[in-house]
Design an enzyme around this catalytic site. Structure first.
Site, PDB file in Angstrom:
ATOM      1  N   ALA A  69      -5.947  -5.455  -6.699  1.00 46.85           N
ATOM      2  CA  ALA A  69      -6.752  -5.280  -7.911  1.00 46.85           C
ATOM      3  C   ALA A  69      -7.407  -3.908  -7.902  1.00 46.85           C
ATOM      4  CB  ALA A  69      -7.813  -6.373  -8.012  1.00 46.85           C
ATOM      5  N   ASP A  70      -7.690  -3.415  -9.087  1.00 41.01           N
ATOM      6  CA  ASP A  70      -8.415  -2.160  -9.220  1.00 41.01           C
ATOM      7  C   ASP A  70      -9.238  -2.219 -10.497  1.00 41.01           C
ATOM      8  OD1 ASP A  70      -8.594   0.525  -7.803  1.00 41.01           O
ATOM      9  OD2 ASP A  70      -8.391   1.126  -9.901  1.00 41.01           O
ATOM     10  N   THR A  71     -10.377  -1.546 -10.482  1.00 34.08           N
ATOM     11  CA  THR A  71     -11.285  -1.543 -11.627  1.00 34.08           C
ATOM     12  C   THR A  71     -11.672  -0.111 -11.957  1.00 34.08           C
ATOM     13  OG1 THR A  71     -12.171  -3.711 -11.016  1.00 34.08           O
ATOM     14  CG2 THR A  71     -13.515  -2.380 -12.507  1.00 34.08           C
TER      15      THR A  71
END
Length: 189
Positions: A69-71
């Site tokens: 995941a990445d934000t």
């Protein structure tokens, strides 16, 4: 047979959110370098980073189901990463003050023969912030390891006037969408 689930992240926030699903998993941090491609949109960039993180861990664990995941925090078409110092954190918070911005989180779930990647965008609006508000928040040190220089799940919540979308996505993992996607990989909460 259920495959082993791995979270490809060192983020304590993602760990807390995945714990909500009450499914067994292990953590193996991805060692990929996070580089943005200026030719891609913010959504494409965040998806690429999530895919790279999951793919790197999957390469070492080919029998597992891996979540990457990445934000990113974006305002005026520009993505704000994690601040390098207090001055950069203050600059980011001044830009966000009294305005709306987008928080984009991408999740990539991968096995040796399958990949599902999705993106979730939430709009967050900040209260107008005084210089004192900004400096007091920076004193907490909370902004220093967060994209956009704030953590909505901590003291940064006091900066937020309104949120339109998935709160958990802003924290770092859209839990409900992730749970539904994991079901497609025969991993159930």
């Amino acid at each position: 047979m259920t495959k082993r689930l791995i979270l490809a992240s060192q983020s304590p926030r993602r760990k807390e959110l995945l714990n909500l699903l009450q499914i067994p998993y292990s953590i193996i941090a991805s060692r990929t370098e996070e580089k943005l491609n200026r030719n891609l949109s913010p959504e494409e960039n965040v998806q690429c980073l999530a895919e790279q993180k999951a793919g790197a861990v999957l390469a070492e664990n080919p029998d597992a189901v891996v979540i990457g995941a990445d934000t990113m925090v974006c305002i005026d078409g520009e993505c704000l990463g994690k601040p390098h110092d207090r001055e950069e954190a203050a600059h980011m918070l001044r830009r966000l003050s009294g305005r709306s911005h987008q928080v984009i989180t991408a999740v990539s779930i991968q096995t040796h023969d399958r990949k599902e990647t999705f993106c979730d965008t939430t709009e967050v609006t900040f209260w107008p912030l005084s210089e004192d508000d900004i400096q007091l928040y920076i004193e907490t040190k909370e902004p220093m390891d967060k994209a956009g220089a704030y953590g909505i799940q901590g003291k940064g919540a006091l900066l937020v006037k309104k949120i339109d979308g998935d709160f958990y996505s802003v924290v770092g993992l859209p839990v409900a969408k992730t749970m539904r996607a994991l079901k497609e990989f025969n991993i159930k909460a």
